[in-house]
Design a protein around this motif. Sequence first.
Motif, PDB file in Angstrom:
ATOM      1  N   ASP A 248       0.846  -1.195   0.000  1.00 27.33           N
ATOM      2  CA  ASP A 248       0.000   0.000   0.000  1.00 27.33           C
ATOM      3  C   ASP A 248       0.876   1.238   0.000  1.00 27.33           C
ATOM      4  OD1 ASP A 248      -2.474  -1.392   0.199  1.00 27.33           O
ATOM      5  OD2 ASP A 248      -2.048  -1.749   2.317  1.00 27.33           O
ATOM      6  N   GLU A 250       0.506   5.405   0.853  1.00 33.66           N
ATOM      7  CA  GLU A 250      -0.330   6.470   1.392  1.00 33.66           C
ATOM      8  C   GLU A 250       0.507   7.729   1.537  1.00 33.66           C
ATOM      9  OE1 GLU A 250      -3.545   6.388   2.129  1.00 33.66           O
ATOM     10  OE2 GLU A 250      -3.936   4.233   1.879  1.00 33.66           O
ATOM     11  N   TYR A 252       1.110  11.436   3.684  1.00 35.06           N
ATOM     12  CA  TYR A 252       0.899  12.040   5.007  1.00 35.06           C
ATOM     13  C   TYR A 252       1.532  13.429   5.050  1.00 35.06           C
ATOM     14  CZ  TYR A 252      -0.397   7.338   6.455  1.00 35.06           C
ATOM     15  OH  TYR A 252      -1.016   6.111   6.557  1.00 35.06           O
TER      16      TYR A 252
END
Length: 449
Positions: A248, A250, A252
């Motif tokens: 995964d 992601e 931030y």
Amino acid sequence: MRVAIIGAGISGLALAYYLQKRGIAYDLFEAGSQVGGNLQTLHKKGYLLELGPTTLQMSEELLELITELKLETEILPVASRSHSRYVLNKGIPQPYPSGLKSFVATSGLSREAKYRILQERHIPPAQVENETITQFFERRFGREVVDYAVDPLIAGIYGGDPDQLLIGKALPKLKELETQYGSVLEGLLQRKRKGAFQKSFSFKNGMHTLPAVLADKLISLHLEHKVEFISRSQGKFIISCASNGDHDTEEYDKLVLALPAHQAAELLHYTYPGMAAALQNINYPPLAVVHTVYNQAEVGHPLEGFGALNPKEEETFTTGSIWTSSVFDGRCRPQEVMFTSFVGGSRNVAHTQADEQQLLQQVHEELCATYTVSAKVPVFQHMHLWRHSLPQYDLYIEDAHQMAESLEEEGLFISANWQSGVSVHDCVHHAKKIAAKINSKASSRSIAE
């Protein structure tokens, strides 16, 4: 705002907890299947074995956290019989001085050393660049105090060598006493009057109680999620993570590394190569923790105290032993005694490279000689080897500290014991500060928008 935290030791857990309290979205990633870092408790064959710290030092901040977690009833104070500490001197455990009067009264120091201690208040403070712990104490108290009081203490706290550790980094509060009061002894006396000394404790079911309960409170903890790559794009941190064969990615706004320095270096090699290089220089010496149990009837020494530290001058195999069964009840059976011994650290790295059975045998033989143990073999013995134990606050850590502070402006924060200090209190205190900084930046951003 979203925050990524990597590493679920006590620093990462505490930070996630404090962010959660402030309503800040986070994800806490842990590569392993359990939390706690060095705070690990092993239950084996009816024995409770602490693989990391044996006791914690109570502070207002730590008590506040324990109260919020409803752990007050789980606190286990050290037994009253264990308050005395000892240091090995000519092979015999001698009382470790706990104050000026006991230093003057002890038979473990020469008259010259005692006189030198009494003169400490008349020695003016000095600012010495990169002053080591040895240099500081030799300057203020003399060499004998270094050899038989400071050296074993530093081995016990850090697994470290006072010739290498910096006083301003490893023991900053003592340096502050010299600066503020002009004398370490005067400063300690003032602290005692104010009741500033902390009490030691554990938990009934062991040290891992604290990280385990913290983890239960978190809503965004991801175990067995290994962060494999960190990059940066358009002011965001891109986190690539592997879990159960899946990958995964992601993004931030903020990134917090709650990892040992060498693990953090691996993740920063691409994005922050300078920081990665500085982190690689931080030394984590190996340390073996050995638990040994005997029948009480076979141990000649009364073990009325906390344990004994071994100065380098004694040339022992271990750096010292905690008399665990005297410190806390319930760690072994009532008719038994338990020692927790430490092998290795900076001054004895080679000792940890011995074969496990040979290492256990040498610990047994040394305990027999020191504590008049008649048993041919222990009732029980267990070893745990930390290949990377505690970060050493020596000259090489300075660059990493400076770079970590500057990188906060880019949204990269550190919540780890190589930055905060090695005690649990230091880690919790630092995590709370980092949470406040992130919250402040989030508030500033909201106002700007």
